[in-house]
Design an enzyme around this catalytic site. Structure first.
Site, PDB file in Angstrom:
ATOM      1  N   TYR A   1       0.850  -1.195   0.000  1.00 56.16           N
ATOM      2  CA  TYR A   1       0.000   0.000   0.000  1.00 56.16           C
ATOM      3  C   TYR A   1       0.881   1.240   0.000  1.00 56.16           C
ATOM      4  CZ  TYR A   1      -4.602   2.162   0.565  1.00 56.16           C
ATOM      5  OH  TYR A   1      -5.776   2.864   0.363  1.00 56.16           O
TER       6      TYR A   1
ATOM      7  N   GLN B   1       2.443   2.878  -5.594  1.00 59.34           N
ATOM      8  CA  GLN B   1       1.537   2.261  -6.573  1.00 59.34           C
ATOM      9  C   GLN B   1       0.359   1.571  -5.888  1.00 59.34           C
ATOM     10  OE1 GLN B   1       1.588   2.337 -10.083  1.00 59.34           O
ATOM     11  NE2 GLN B   1       3.131   3.903  -9.717  1.00 59.34           N
TER      12      GLN B   1
ATOM     13  N   VAL C   1      11.743  -6.781  -2.295  1.00 56.60           N
ATOM     14  CA  VAL C   1      11.079  -7.700  -1.356  1.00 56.60           C
ATOM     15  C   VAL C   1      10.059  -8.615  -2.047  1.00 56.60           C
ATOM     16  CG1 VAL C   1      11.394  -6.026   0.509  1.00 56.60           C
ATOM     17  CG2 VAL C   1       9.181  -6.229  -0.560  1.00 56.60           C
TER      18      VAL C   1
ATOM     19  N   HIS D   1       6.258  -3.644 -12.741  1.00 59.96           N
ATOM     20  CA  HIS D   1       7.631  -3.550 -13.256  1.00 59.96           C
ATOM     21  C   HIS D   1       8.127  -4.986 -13.463  1.00 59.96           C
ATOM     22  CE1 HIS D   1      11.717  -2.368 -13.939  1.00 59.96           C
ATOM     23  NE2 HIS D   1      12.169  -2.639 -12.737  1.00 59.96           N
TER      24      HIS D   1
ATOM     25  N   GLY E   1       2.411   6.860  -7.953  1.00 59.32           N
ATOM     26  CA  GLY E   1       1.057   6.492  -7.565  1.00 59.32           C
ATOM     27  C   GLY E   1       0.144   7.666  -7.246  1.00 59.32           C
TER      28      GLY E   1
HETATM   29  P1  NDP Z   1       6.662   1.230  -2.244  1.00 57.21           P
HETATM   30  O1  NDP Z   1       8.049   1.279  -1.766  1.00 57.21           O
HETATM   31  O2  NDP Z   1       5.866   2.487  -2.230  1.00 57.21           O
HETATM   32  O3  NDP Z   1       5.873   0.069  -1.430  1.00 57.21           O
HETATM   33  C1  NDP Z   1       5.708   0.184  -0.102  1.00 57.21           C
HETATM   34  C2  NDP Z   1       4.665  -0.815   0.354  1.00 57.21           C
HETATM   35  O4  NDP Z   1       5.212  -2.124   0.375  1.00 57.21           O
HETATM   36  C3  NDP Z   1       4.188  -0.476   1.738  1.00 57.21           C
HETATM   37  O5  NDP Z   1       2.800  -0.751   1.852  1.00 57.21           O
HETATM   38  C4  NDP Z   1       4.991  -1.418   2.581  1.00 57.21           C
HETATM   39  O6  NDP Z   1       4.304  -1.715   3.770  1.00 57.21           O
HETATM   40  C5  NDP Z   1       5.092  -2.640   1.712  1.00 57.21           C
HETATM   41  N1  NDP Z   1       6.275  -3.446   2.061  1.00 57.21           N
HETATM   42  C6  NDP Z   1       7.555  -3.020   2.167  1.00 57.21           C
HETATM   43  N2  NDP Z   1       8.369  -4.014   2.536  1.00 57.21           N
HETATM   44  C7  NDP Z   1       7.575  -5.105   2.688  1.00 57.21           C
HETATM   45  C8  NDP Z   1       7.826  -6.432   3.084  1.00 57.21           C
HETATM   46  N3  NDP Z   1       9.060  -6.850   3.372  1.00 57.21           N
HETATM   47  N4  NDP Z   1       6.766  -7.287   3.129  1.00 57.21           N
HETATM   48  C9  NDP Z   1       5.523  -6.865   2.830  1.00 57.21           C
HETATM   49  N5  NDP Z   1       5.233  -5.612   2.459  1.00 57.21           N
HETATM   50  C10 NDP Z   1       6.240  -4.737   2.385  1.00 57.21           C
HETATM   51  O7  NDP Z   1       6.635   0.561  -3.692  1.00 57.21           O
HETATM   52  P2  NDP Z   1       6.271   1.252  -5.086  1.00 57.21           P
HETATM   53  O8  NDP Z   1       4.817   1.513  -5.139  1.00 57.21           O
HETATM   54  O9  NDP Z   1       7.233   2.342  -5.394  1.00 57.21           O
HETATM   55  O10 NDP Z   1       6.617   0.044  -6.089  1.00 57.21           O
HETATM   56  C11 NDP Z   1       5.768  -1.059  -6.241  1.00 57.21           C
HETATM   57  C12 NDP Z   1       5.979  -1.617  -7.640  1.00 57.21           C
HETATM   58  O11 NDP Z   1       5.572  -0.628  -8.595  1.00 57.21           O
HETATM   59  C13 NDP Z   1       7.440  -1.927  -7.959  1.00 57.21           C
HETATM   60  O12 NDP Z   1       7.467  -3.067  -8.794  1.00 57.21           O
HETATM   61  C14 NDP Z   1       7.902  -0.696  -8.730  1.00 57.21           C
HETATM   62  O13 NDP Z   1       8.977  -0.959  -9.608  1.00 57.21           O
HETATM   63  C15 NDP Z   1       6.635  -0.390  -9.512  1.00 57.21           C
HETATM   64  N6  NDP Z   1       6.489   0.992  -9.993  1.00 57.21           N
HETATM   65  C16 NDP Z   1       6.684   2.046  -9.143  1.00 57.21           C
HETATM   66  C17 NDP Z   1       6.484   3.335  -9.593  1.00 57.21           C
HETATM   67  C18 NDP Z   1       6.613   4.497  -8.663  1.00 57.21           C
HETATM   68  O14 NDP Z   1       6.466   5.618  -9.113  1.00 57.21           O
HETATM   69  N7  NDP Z   1       6.850   4.327  -7.366  1.00 57.21           N
HETATM   70  C19 NDP Z   1       6.107   3.627 -10.993  1.00 57.21           C
HETATM   71  C20 NDP Z   1       5.814   2.446 -11.769  1.00 57.21           C
HETATM   72  C21 NDP Z   1       6.048   1.187 -11.276  1.00 57.21           C
HETATM   73  P3  NDP Z   1       5.040  -1.816   5.202  1.00 57.21           P
HETATM   74  O15 NDP Z   1       4.350  -0.782   6.033  1.00 57.21           O
HETATM   75  O16 NDP Z   1       4.740  -3.195   5.624  1.00 57.21           O
HETATM   76  O17 NDP Z   1       6.503  -1.570   5.007  1.00 57.21           O
END
Ligand code: NDP
Ligand code: MG
Length: 348
Positions: free
Chosen positions: A28, A31, A88, A110, A136
């Site tokens: 959450y 994205q 992760v 991605h 996002g």
């Molecule tokens: P984020 O870093 O924003 O994701 C964070 C989320 O992942 C939080 O809800 C976090 O919750 C959870 N999380 C982190 N570590 C863990 C873990 N070990 N186990 C379970 N949940 C975990 O990710 P993005 O949205 O940036 O990226 C997601 C995907 O989208 C990737 O594949 C990225 O390449 C792709 N993407 C991203 C873009 C962007 O602009 N950011 C653009 C296009 C694609 P918690 O509170 O548990 O840590």
């Protein structure tokens, strides 16, 4: 290589491909929150998957969505959207793997982990990608404003025969087919993304700025002047190119700037730089970079931590922070640029 990509719009979508299905959104963050909310507002049944102690759980509930563990979410869903950080994803995939039934879909934003075999799904699931071309918060804001966000679509594995149609319906629910969804492959998306961020965008541009800055400061010019010339003005130039291409930029600058730029640009970024770019691309293509980055993570990110610190300590950061604090435009400008960016991506 020169084949034109297909682009899909709302009219190309069969809504029934996603209607009545449950989508598990794992993560959450940037994205994840946007996919989950746009899907839900489009009438798709959404369940968010987060670890028990996740700092994001409260935000999901505040947004009126249901949250459970990644495993439980995947068990309930036909489509599992993997939106935790790329580093992760393999560990999270291990937790949910046995919940994927034949005909389910693994959906990514991605291609890294699929392309470099860090996740190897069984052959009976569809593996697709919808990668919005914005962070996002803009994907969410565009949706709320009835605007679109361009995205990439790729199908890695089509077990059901409907993988692409379902991905397009997913893209529509995000608001992406309002703007246009460009078809690519996991390989092309991953390799061009890594190359772009390394050679041109994140890596290339920061090195160009720092080397330019250091050249001026080492020659005795003031750090403030060097900052303005090499960093601050970068935005004005990039905005012009973004809005209307290289030509619009050349048209806007003085003839002196145009002649000087046209004659000296290739002197700085020369044949040698081009060869270096080709080497960077090769390391992306043959998996050398992926192995290096995976090993770096497994070792606890020792070089990454050091490099980050060194970048923070660069003189240009201190000079820039002081200067930006002195000028009233700094805050206003960052707000307008976000709005402008939103407008432009929606107009695409
Ligand atoms: P984020 O870093 O924003 O994701 C964070 C989320 O992942 C939080 O809800 C976090 O919750 C959870 N999380 C982190 N570590 C863990 C873990 N070990 N186990 C379970 N949940 C975990 O990710 P993005 O949205 O940036 O990226 C997601 C995907 O989208 C990737 O594949 C990225 O390449 C792709 N993407 C991203 C873009 C962007 O602009 N950011 C653009 C296009 C694609 P918690 O509170 O548990 O840590
Ligand atoms: Mg399932």
């Amino acid at each position: 290589m020169t084949e034109e990509a297909s682009i899909y719009y709302d009219d190309d979508v069969q809504r029934s491909q996603i209607e009545g299905k449950t989508v598990a959104v794992l993560g959450y963050g940037s994205q994840g929150h946007a996919h989950a909310q746009n899907l839900a507002d489009s009438g798709v049944d959404v369940v968010v998957g987060l670890r028990e102690d996740s700092s994001s759980r409260e935000a999901v509930r505040e947004d009126g969505l249901e949250v459970t563990t990644p495993k439980e979410a995947a068990a309930r869903a036909e489509v599992v959207s993997v939106l935790v950080p790329d580093t992760v994803q393999p560990a999270v995939y291990e937790e949910i793997e046995e919940e994927l039934e034949p005909g389910n879909t693994l959906q990514f934003a991605h291609g890294f982990n699929i392309h470099y075999n860090q996740i190897q799904p069984s052959e009976d699931v569809d593996v697709t990608m919808i990668a919005p071309k914005t962070p996002g918060h803009l994907l969410r804001r565009n949706y709320e404003n009835d605007q679109g966000t361009p995205a990439l679509l790729a199908v890695y594995q089509d077990a059901t025969g409907d993988a692409k149609e379902e991905a397009l319906a997913y893209a529509q629910a995000l608001g992406c087919t309002r703007a246009g969804v460009v078809e690519t492959s996991f390989r092309e998306e991953t390799e061009t993304d890594l190359f772009g961020e390394q050679a041109v965008l994140c890596g290339g541009i920061t090195s160009l700025i720092k080397q330019g800055y250091e050249t001026l400061v080492d020659a005795g010019y003031s750090p403030q002047m060097a900052y303005f010339e090499c960093l601050n003005e970068m935005k004005l130039i990039v905005d012009l190119m973004y809005e209307d291409g290289l030509g619009a930029m050349w048209d806007s600058v003085s003839d002196t700037a145009e002649y000087g730029g046209l004659t000296k640009g290739d002197v700085v970024v020369d044949e040698h730089a081009r060869q270096n770019m080709e080497e960077v691309l090769e390391a992306v293509q043959d998996g050398t970079f992926a192995r290096e980055w995976i090993a770096e993570n497994q070792a606890g990110r020792p070089s990454y931590t050091q490099l980050r610190q060194a970048e923070k300590n660069h003189e240009i950061e201190e000079v820039g922070a002081d200067l930006r604090a002195l000028f009233a435009w700094a805050d206003e400008e960052s707000e307008t640029s976000e709005d402008e960016q939103e407008k432009v991506s929606a107009d695409d």
